[in-house]
Design a protein around this motif. Structure first.
Motif, PDB file in Angstrom:
ATOM      1  N   ILE A 171     -15.403 -27.760 -29.042  1.00  0.00           N
ATOM      2  CA  ILE A 171     -16.269 -26.850 -29.260  1.00  0.00           C
ATOM      3  C   ILE A 171     -17.169 -26.305 -30.490  1.00  0.00           C
ATOM      4  CG2 ILE A 171     -16.236 -24.058 -29.483  1.00  0.00           C
ATOM      5  CD1 ILE A 171     -14.821 -25.742 -26.591  1.00  0.00           C
ATOM      6  N   ARG A 172     -18.430 -26.328 -30.438  1.00  0.00           N
ATOM      7  CA  ARG A 172     -19.639 -26.688 -31.052  1.00  0.00           C
ATOM      8  C   ARG A 172     -19.266 -24.956 -32.309  1.00  0.00           C
ATOM      9  NH1 ARG A 172     -24.869 -27.432 -31.661  1.00  0.00           N
ATOM     10  NH2 ARG A 172     -24.908 -29.166 -29.132  1.00  0.00           N
ATOM     11  N   SER A 173     -19.074 -23.666 -31.442  1.00  0.00           N
ATOM     12  CA  SER A 173     -19.405 -22.506 -31.942  1.00  0.00           C
ATOM     13  C   SER A 173     -18.159 -22.701 -32.790  1.00  0.00           C
ATOM     14  CB  SER A 173     -19.749 -21.548 -30.851  1.00  0.00           C
ATOM     15  OG  SER A 173     -19.018 -20.056 -31.495  1.00  0.00           O
ATOM     16  N   GLY A 209     -16.153 -29.092 -33.363  1.00  0.00           N
ATOM     17  CA  GLY A 209     -17.733 -30.512 -34.064  1.00  0.00           C
ATOM     18  C   GLY A 209     -18.805 -30.059 -32.403  1.00  0.00           C
ATOM     19  N   SER A 210     -19.207 -31.397 -32.637  1.00  0.00           N
ATOM     20  CA  SER A 210     -20.519 -30.916 -31.616  1.00  0.00           C
ATOM     21  C   SER A 210     -20.659 -32.057 -30.823  1.00  0.00           C
ATOM     22  CB  SER A 210     -22.033 -30.867 -32.183  1.00  0.00           C
ATOM     23  OG  SER A 210     -23.153 -31.047 -31.481  1.00  0.00           O
ATOM     24  N   HIS A 211     -20.981 -32.483 -29.574  1.00  0.00           N
ATOM     25  CA  HIS A 211     -21.762 -33.622 -28.747  1.00  0.00           C
ATOM     26  C   HIS A 211     -22.680 -34.193 -29.145  1.00  0.00           C
ATOM     27  CE1 HIS A 211     -24.684 -30.968 -27.232  1.00  0.00           C
ATOM     28  NE2 HIS A 211     -25.500 -31.892 -27.022  1.00  0.00           N
ATOM     29  N   LEU A 242     -17.482 -38.852 -33.702  1.00  0.00           N
ATOM     30  CA  LEU A 242     -16.012 -37.467 -33.928  1.00  0.00           C
ATOM     31  C   LEU A 242     -16.172 -37.601 -32.427  1.00  0.00           C
ATOM     32  CD1 LEU A 242     -13.915 -35.612 -34.515  1.00  0.00           C
ATOM     33  CD2 LEU A 242     -15.874 -34.070 -33.901  1.00  0.00           C
ATOM     34  N   VAL A 243     -17.082 -37.783 -31.210  1.00  0.00           N
ATOM     35  CA  VAL A 243     -16.969 -37.758 -30.006  1.00  0.00           C
ATOM     36  C   VAL A 243     -16.214 -39.293 -30.008  1.00  0.00           C
ATOM     37  CG1 VAL A 243     -18.469 -38.515 -27.862  1.00  0.00           C
ATOM     38  CG2 VAL A 243     -19.082 -36.190 -29.738  1.00  0.00           C
TER      39      VAL A 243
END
Length: 335
Positions: free
Chosen positions: A38-40, A59-61, A66-67
């Motif tokens: 989840i980015r937000s 985190g973000s794509h 991390l991905v």
């Protein structure tokens, strides 16, 4: 297929899909182990406050390391975020390859792409008779790598061909409607199709419903909940070990009708004013932090979800439902 990684699970299209899997986990607590990237920070906080059996990772794509790490621990990856961001797809594939080399197990990758790959640069001037079907994967393969989404789709298909992942690509038409489910009820997911919303906003701001060219081009449509239905049906078919296409034969369109874009503009002009073509500068205006889908709305994007229907997918929303949903959005903007 117990450990599932969601990327983009709180987006407009991804939210109903993740909501369904959360409900399935509630019904059978031992059936699934779900991780959601989840980015937000606000959405992370809200999700954790719901006390779901959900591993929420902030985190973000775009966080490649991390991905990759999360993908390396997943039986299934549902990639529902940016369908054009190749580095994210490459990070997922590196993680899945690492898992295969370590365990010998092929992970499942279900990727949400789109029919933008069919764009023909009609600029609204004609309705094409060309209609793609997901039963004819050779025609899809022939699409140039320069088309929207193709770089990502091709990387995924190549990974399947290399033998370390089983890949499935879902290509929705123009998605519309109001998402439903646990995340929608909790106010966690994005409730709006930002592409279509941007078109309506641009029309209202200039006081005239917009067209690209003459609006003769035809674009397909599909309800957001029925996209979720297809992904879930596809997942269940894979889990049951049914013999279904993957990799180069693993394209699945999601649509239930198409219509000339001028028909959409007729609905928008009820609130925004008489329709007329966008100027060149309006079409290519760059708005900081906003999508610019206007050139997209001049293409013919016609597909038929024949393979999807062989799995039991049975969408019931029609062109009339799409136009009714557009009218609701127009009324909202009028208010």
């Amino acid at each position: 297929m117990k450990r599932i990684l969601f990327i983009g699970g709180t987006g407009y299209t991804g939210g109903p899909i993740l909501s369904y899997f959360i409900q399935r986990q509630r019904d059978d607590p031992t059936s699934l182990d779900i991780t959601a990237l989840i980015r937000s920070p606000l959405k992370v906080e809200r999700l954790r406050a719901l006390n779901l059996r959900l591993n929420v990772v902030h985190g973000s794509h775009e966080d490649a390391d991390l991905v990759e790490r999360l993908a390396a621990d997943a039986d299934v990856v549902l990639s529902l975020a940016d369908s054009d961001y190749l580095p994210a797809a490459q990070a997922v594939l590196r993680g899945l390859k690492q898992r295969f080399e370590t365990t010998g197990a092929k992970s499942i990758l279900i990727h949400l792409s789109g029919v933008g790959c069919l764009a023909d640069n009609a600029q609204g001037m004609f309705a094409s008779s060309t209609i793609y079907t997901d039963m004819d994967f050779t025609r899809i393969e022939a699409l140039p790598a320069t088309q929207p989404h193709r770089k990502v789709d091709l990387a995924i298909v190549d990974a399947d061909s290399e033998g370390y992942v089983l890949a499935y690509i879902v290509l929705p038409s123009m998605v519309y409607g109001t998402p439903v489910g646990i995340l929608a009820d909790a106010g966690v997911q994005n409730p709006n199709n930002r592409w279509f919303e941007t078109f309506i906003r641009a029309s209202f701001e200039r006081g005239a419903a917009g067209l690209v060219g003459e609006g003769k081009n035809c674009i397909g449509n599909v309800h957001v909940t029925e996209v979720a239905d297809l992904v879930i049906i596809l997942y269940d078919a894979i889990r049951s070990k049914a013999t279904i296409g993957h990799g180069r034969e693993g394209y699945y369109f999601a649509d239930n009708g198409d219509l000339p874009f001028e028909e959409i503009a007729k609905v928008v002009e009820i609130g925004a004013g008489p329709r007329r073509a966008f100027t060149w500068s309006e079409i290519h205006e760059v708005r900081p932090g906003q999508l610019n889908p206007l050139p997209f709305f001049g293409n013919n994007l016609r597909s038929r979800a024949e393979k999807a229907r062989t799995l039991g997918w049975n969408p019931v929303k029609t062109n009339e439902d799409f136009l009714a949903a557009a009218k609701i959005q127009v009324e909202h903007w009028k208010a």
